[in-house]
Design a protein around this motif. Structure first.
Motif: not given
Length: 132
Positions: A16-21, A29-32, A56-58
């Protein structure tokens, strides 16, 4: 407070973390937002994602590493639709997302869009990429 909706992605390979990153690396415009991990007491593998929130983009997303092995995985029947701002963004996303993944519909004009492509990424999540 109004009811909030977000996409939830359940990963079964502790990725999950690898996919999210990977996903946040694709969009400017993306952030954890937040990440909670399983500890020694479990029930998931220590350090794996109990639940994480990202944007991801808001748009809000959540994900986790499931400690239960389910008889299902991601399906192309549900995918993330992305209206791309230009051909460069479309081509870049298509290329990056399809690396070690699957192409369901190569980039082309299918009549409903000037340029469209549908891919499954290396984690099994599917993306429909449209030139708006």
């Amino acid at each position: 407070m109004k009811t909030q909706l977000s996409t939830f992605l359940t990963f079964q390979e502790n990725n999950a973390e690898a996919a999210m990153n990977f996903y946040i690396s694709l969009f400017a415009d993306a952030k954890v937002i937040d990440i909670h991990r399983y500890g020694k007491e479990g029930p998931g593998k220590e350090g794996s994602v109990m639940i994480a929130s990202f944007e991801l983009n808001g748009k809000a997303f959540r994900c986790s590493d499931s400690f239960v092995k389910h008889n299902w995985s991601f399906t192309p029947a549900i995918s993330i639709w992305v209206d791309c701002k230009d051909e460069n963004e479309l081509t870049t996303l298509f290329t990056r997302l399809s690396e070690n993944g699957s192409v369901y519909m190569p980039l082309n004009n299918y009549g409903f869009s000037r340029q469209f492509g549908w891919v499954g990424d290396r984690f099994g999540v599917t993306w429909q990429l449209n030139l708006a």
